[in-house]
Design a protein around this motif. Structure first.
Motif, PDB file in Angstrom:
ATOM      1  N   PHE A 277      50.653  81.832  57.849  1.00 35.41           N
ATOM      2  CA  PHE A 277      49.670  80.786  58.127  1.00 35.41           C
ATOM      3  C   PHE A 277      48.419  81.014  57.295  1.00 35.41           C
ATOM      4  N   TYR A 278      47.760  79.910  57.007  1.00 35.02           N
ATOM      5  CA  TYR A 278      46.467  79.905  56.315  1.00 35.02           C
ATOM      6  C   TYR A 278      45.512  79.156  57.234  1.00 35.02           C
ATOM      7  N   TYR A 279      44.289  79.663  57.352  1.00 33.82           N
ATOM      8  CA  TYR A 279      43.324  79.096  58.293  1.00 33.82           C
ATOM      9  C   TYR A 279      42.015  78.732  57.603  1.00 33.82           C
ATOM     10  N   GLU A 280      41.453  77.631  58.047  1.00 39.65           N
ATOM     11  CA  GLU A 280      40.104  77.211  57.642  1.00 39.65           C
ATOM     12  C   GLU A 280      39.344  76.848  58.905  1.00 39.65           C
ATOM     13  N   ALA A 281      38.036  77.065  58.907  1.00 36.36           N
ATOM     14  CA  ALA A 281      37.236  76.768  60.091  1.00 36.36           C
ATOM     15  C   ALA A 281      36.119  75.791  59.759  1.00 36.36           C
ATOM     16  N   TYR A 282      35.780  74.995  60.747  1.00 38.32           N
ATOM     17  CA  TYR A 282      34.573  74.181  60.663  1.00 38.32           C
ATOM     18  C   TYR A 282      33.417  75.147  60.434  1.00 38.32           C
ATOM     19  N   GLU A 283      32.452  74.741  59.626  1.00 39.77           N
ATOM     20  CA  GLU A 283      31.383  75.656  59.203  1.00 39.77           C
ATOM     21  C   GLU A 283      30.392  76.038  60.300  1.00 39.77           C
ATOM     22  N   LEU A 284      30.513  75.466  61.471  1.00 34.80           N
ATOM     23  CA  LEU A 284      29.644  75.817  62.592  1.00 34.80           C
ATOM     24  C   LEU A 284      30.493  76.217  63.786  1.00 34.80           C
ATOM     25  N   GLN A 285      29.952  77.058  64.650  1.00 34.26           N
ATOM     26  CA  GLN A 285      30.613  77.399  65.909  1.00 34.26           C
ATOM     27  C   GLN A 285      29.776  76.850  67.048  1.00 34.26           C
TER      28      GLN A 285
ATOM     29  N   PHE B 261      27.696  80.644  61.477  1.00 37.30           N
ATOM     30  CA  PHE B 261      28.269  81.981  61.632  1.00 37.30           C
ATOM     31  C   PHE B 261      28.600  82.515  60.247  1.00 37.30           C
ATOM     32  N   GLU B 262      28.683  83.808  60.152  1.00 36.44           N
ATOM     33  CA  GLU B 262      28.915  84.486  58.865  1.00 36.44           C
ATOM     34  C   GLU B 262      30.091  85.443  59.002  1.00 36.44           C
ATOM     35  N   PRO B 263      30.743  85.759  57.900  1.00 38.80           N
ATOM     36  CA  PRO B 263      31.783  86.789  57.962  1.00 38.80           C
ATOM     37  C   PRO B 263      31.150  88.168  58.140  1.00 38.80           C
ATOM     38  N   GLU B 264      31.936  89.083  58.654  1.00 40.55           N
ATOM     39  CA  GLU B 264      31.513  90.475  58.734  1.00 40.55           C
ATOM     40  C   GLU B 264      31.398  91.020  57.304  1.00 40.55           C
ATOM     41  N   PRO B 265      30.706  92.134  57.097  1.00 43.54           N
ATOM     42  CA  PRO B 265      30.481  92.642  55.734  1.00 43.54           C
ATOM     43  C   PRO B 265      31.686  93.368  55.122  1.00 43.54           C
ATOM     44  N   PHE B 266      32.811  92.652  55.018  1.00 43.73           N
ATOM     45  CA  PHE B 266      33.996  93.132  54.320  1.00 43.73           C
ATOM     46  C   PHE B 266      34.225  92.188  53.152  1.00 43.73           C
ATOM     47  N   ALA B 267      34.916  92.639  52.133  1.00 42.23           N
ATOM     48  CA  ALA B 267      35.210  91.790  50.977  1.00 42.23           C
ATOM     49  C   ALA B 267      35.920  90.521  51.440  1.00 42.23           C
ATOM     50  N   THR B 268      35.280  89.391  51.210  1.00 40.03           N
ATOM     51  CA  THR B 268      35.839  88.109  51.624  1.00 40.03           C
ATOM     52  C   THR B 268      35.849  87.171  50.425  1.00 40.03           C
ATOM     53  N   ASP B 269      37.031  87.025  49.843  1.00 38.64           N
ATOM     54  CA  ASP B 269      37.228  86.171  48.675  1.00 38.64           C
ATOM     55  C   ASP B 269      38.612  85.541  48.808  1.00 38.64           C
ATOM     56  N   VAL B 270      38.721  84.575  49.701  1.00 35.97           N
ATOM     57  CA  VAL B 270      40.001  83.983  50.048  1.00 35.97           C
ATOM     58  C   VAL B 270      40.542  83.152  48.883  1.00 35.97           C
ATOM     59  N   VAL B 271      41.789  83.412  48.533  1.00 37.31           N
ATOM     60  CA  VAL B 271      42.498  82.672  47.487  1.00 37.31           C
ATOM     61  C   VAL B 271      43.170  81.473  48.154  1.00 37.31           C
ATOM     62  N   ALA B 272      42.832  80.276  47.711  1.00 34.95           N
ATOM     63  CA  ALA B 272      43.418  79.067  48.305  1.00 34.95           C
ATOM     64  C   ALA B 272      44.911  79.007  48.004  1.00 34.95           C
ATOM     65  N   PRO B 273      45.713  78.544  48.966  1.00 34.84           N
ATOM     66  CA  PRO B 273      47.153  78.443  48.713  1.00 34.84           C
ATOM     67  C   PRO B 273      47.468  77.340  47.701  1.00 34.84           C
ATOM     68  N   ILE B 274      48.551  77.526  46.962  1.00 31.38           N
ATOM     69  CA  ILE B 274      48.983  76.505  46.007  1.00 31.38           C
ATOM     70  C   ILE B 274      49.437  75.265  46.760  1.00 31.38           C
ATOM     71  N   SER B 275      50.145  75.460  47.852  1.00 28.87           N
ATOM     72  CA  SER B 275      50.530  74.340  48.711  1.00 28.87           C
ATOM     73  C   SER B 275      50.386  74.779  50.161  1.00 28.87           C
ATOM     74  N   LYS B 276      50.088  73.830  51.009  1.00 31.73           N
ATOM     75  CA  LYS B 276      49.912  74.115  52.430  1.00 31.73           C
ATOM     76  C   LYS B 276      50.222  72.856  53.214  1.00 31.73           C
ATOM     77  N   LYS B 277      50.639  73.052  54.450  1.00 34.59           N
ATOM     78  CA  LYS B 277      50.947  71.929  55.342  1.00 34.59           C
ATOM     79  C   LYS B 277      50.077  72.047  56.580  1.00 34.59           C
ATOM     80  N   LEU B 278      49.249  71.041  56.812  1.00 33.51           N
ATOM     81  CA  LEU B 278      48.399  71.035  58.003  1.00 33.51           C
ATOM     82  C   LEU B 278      49.274  70.855  59.239  1.00 33.51           C
TER      83      LEU B 278
END
Length: 178
Positions: free
Chosen positions: A75-83, A94-111
């Motif tokens: 699974f691949y997940y995206e979130a609304y920019e506010l909580q 909200f912000e990510p925790e201080p870990f390397a966060t550089d998500v690679v977008a999938p080539i194809s995905k199904k909602l």
């Protein structure tokens, strides 16, 4: 929407206690019903949203730790920019925790639909009230125990539909199969 990352999961069939007969299985972000591929936090390879930046990162971890991914769903997940803060009845950043966060977008995905997840600790998703609190029994969820649109999910959150569920804040999360 903010890219959160990827996760392989053991997709569980609808538990008997969830009285929403049209639900076949549970694609929730949280691991309460459909469990992650491993207790991956112990390896400290996750990103700041406590998921993975790419499927390759999961495969590397699984191979190094001799964890089988056979039969699991990615699974691949995206979130609304506010909580949503249920005490203040307001949306907040909200912000990510201080870990390397550089998500690679999938080539194809199904909602597959939209989940709502609680984040009382601010990092990892704890519960998905649609499944964990049986809201699927009274809300129009699909066969994967997800809401059909962002607007529906946002309306549930803003309209008090989560009262009596796990504590928030809550995030609306798009769930994709890859």
């Amino acid at each position: 929407m903010i890219p959160l990352g990827y996760l392989y999961k053991h997709v569980a069939d609808r538990p008997a206690w969830l009285t929403a007969a049209h639900v076949a299985d549970v694609y929730s972000l949280s691991g309460c019903v459909s469990k992650p591929f491993a207790d991956y936090v112990d390896y400290w390879k996750h990103n700041g949203y406590w998921l993975f930046n790419s499927p390759h990162e999961i495969t590397e971890l699984a191979n190094a730790a001799s964890i089988s991914l056979e039969g699991l769903r990615l699974f691949y997940y995206e979130a609304y920019e506010l909580q949503f803060d249920e005490d203040e009845k307001a949306w907040e950043a909200f912000e990510p925790e201080p870990f390397a966060t550089d998500v690679v977008a999938p080539i194809s995905k199904k909602l597959e639909g939209f989940d709502i997840a609680s984040f009382t600790m601010g990092d990892m998703a704890e519960c998905s009230p649609l499944s964990c609190n049986s809201l699927a029994s009274r809300l129009p969820v699909n066969e994967h125990c997800l809401l059909g649109s962002f607007e529906e999910a946002k309306a549930v959150v803003e309209g008090g539909g989560l009262e009596g569920c796990e504590a928030g804040p809550y995030r609306v999360v798009a769930v994709y199969s890859v």
